[in-house]
Design a protein around this motif. Structure first.
Motif, mmCIF file in Angstrom:
data_model
loop_
_atom_site.group_PDB
_atom_site.id
_atom_site.type_symbol
_atom_site.label_atom_id
_atom_site.label_comp_id
_atom_site.label_asym_id
_atom_site.label_seq_id
_atom_site.Cartn_x
_atom_site.Cartn_y
_atom_site.Cartn_z
ATOM 1 N N ILE A 11 -16.877 39.444 16.554
ATOM 2 C CA ILE A 11 -16.997 40.336 15.408
ATOM 3 C C ILE A 11 -16.469 41.715 15.788
ATOM 4 O O ILE A 11 -16.529 42.123 16.945
ATOM 5 C CB ILE A 11 -18.456 40.420 14.890
ATOM 6 N N VAL A 16 -24.982 41.206 17.640
ATOM 7 C CA VAL A 16 -25.071 39.834 18.140
ATOM 8 C C VAL A 16 -26.452 39.674 18.758
ATOM 9 O O VAL A 16 -26.829 40.435 19.646
ATOM 10 C CB VAL A 16 -23.979 39.530 19.191
ATOM 11 N N ASP A 18 -28.455 37.240 20.927
ATOM 12 C CA ASP A 18 -28.198 36.141 21.855
ATOM 13 C C ASP A 18 -29.507 35.730 22.532
ATOM 14 O O ASP A 18 -30.488 36.463 22.486
ATOM 15 C CB ASP A 18 -27.172 36.591 22.899
ATOM 16 N N LYS A 58 -24.675 36.117 14.880
ATOM 17 C CA LYS A 58 -23.775 37.277 14.805
ATOM 18 C C LYS A 58 -23.785 37.790 13.370
ATOM 19 O O LYS A 58 -23.577 37.028 12.438
ATOM 20 C CB LYS A 58 -22.340 36.885 15.181
ATOM 21 N N GLU A 60 -22.097 40.680 10.974
ATOM 22 C CA GLU A 60 -21.047 41.698 10.885
ATOM 23 C C GLU A 60 -21.523 42.911 10.105
ATOM 24 O O GLU A 60 -22.253 42.797 9.116
ATOM 25 C CB GLU A 60 -19.793 41.098 10.235
#
Length: 152
Positions: A11, A16, A18, A58, A60
């Motif tokens: 992105i 993000v 994780d 993710k 954006e």
């Protein structure tokens, strides 16, 4: 013959998440009120990692608020948060344990004052991190991660 790799488009700007506990990505989306129109979200579930399976989300063009991070901690305490700008990670951190949670979750005790007509905001204290366990300030009920995850 080489083994094919899963490629997920990077992105340009956003967040993000994780190292989400495997199979918890959909709960993370619910916490964040996603998907919403106009927001691009990529989800990867049960991705192999050196520590076992994990999920990745993710988002954006969005950075998370601290209250959202607090809720994510309750269901994915090992999650990492990466802030991305111009395709580069500009900040990397972990969701942090907070000692007190106000107004973020509900007490599971139906007789608790927070579940009556009284205008009382819920308040919980973190008691244990493995497994996540919180205690209600008012009725002292202990609630573990599994019960908490049902709220999201």
């Amino acid at each position: 013959m080489s083994k094919p790799e899963l490629k997920v488009k990077p992105i340009e700007n956003g967040t993000v998440i994780d190292h989400i506990t495997a199979n918890k990505a959909l709960q993370v989306l619910k916490i964040l009120g996603l998907p919403e129109e106009g927001t691009n979200v990529t989800i990867a579930m049960n991705v192999p990692s050196r520590l076992g399976l994990k999920d990745i989300v993710k988002i954006e063009d969005r950075e998370l608020e601290s209250s959202e991070l607090d809720k994510i901690f309750l269901i994915a305490p090992d999650a990492t948060i990466n802030i991305v700008k111009d395709f580069e990670i500009v900040h990397k951190g972990q969701v942090n344990a907070v000692s007190e949670l106000n107004g973020l979750i509900k007490c599971t005790n139906p007789k608790c004052i927070t579940n009556t007509e009284e205008p009382v905001e819920s308040r919980f204290y973190l008691v244990e991190t493995n497994p996540i366990t919180v205690r209600c300030h008012y009725c002292e009920r202990l609630i573990q991660a599994e019960e908490l995850s049902k709220q999201f």
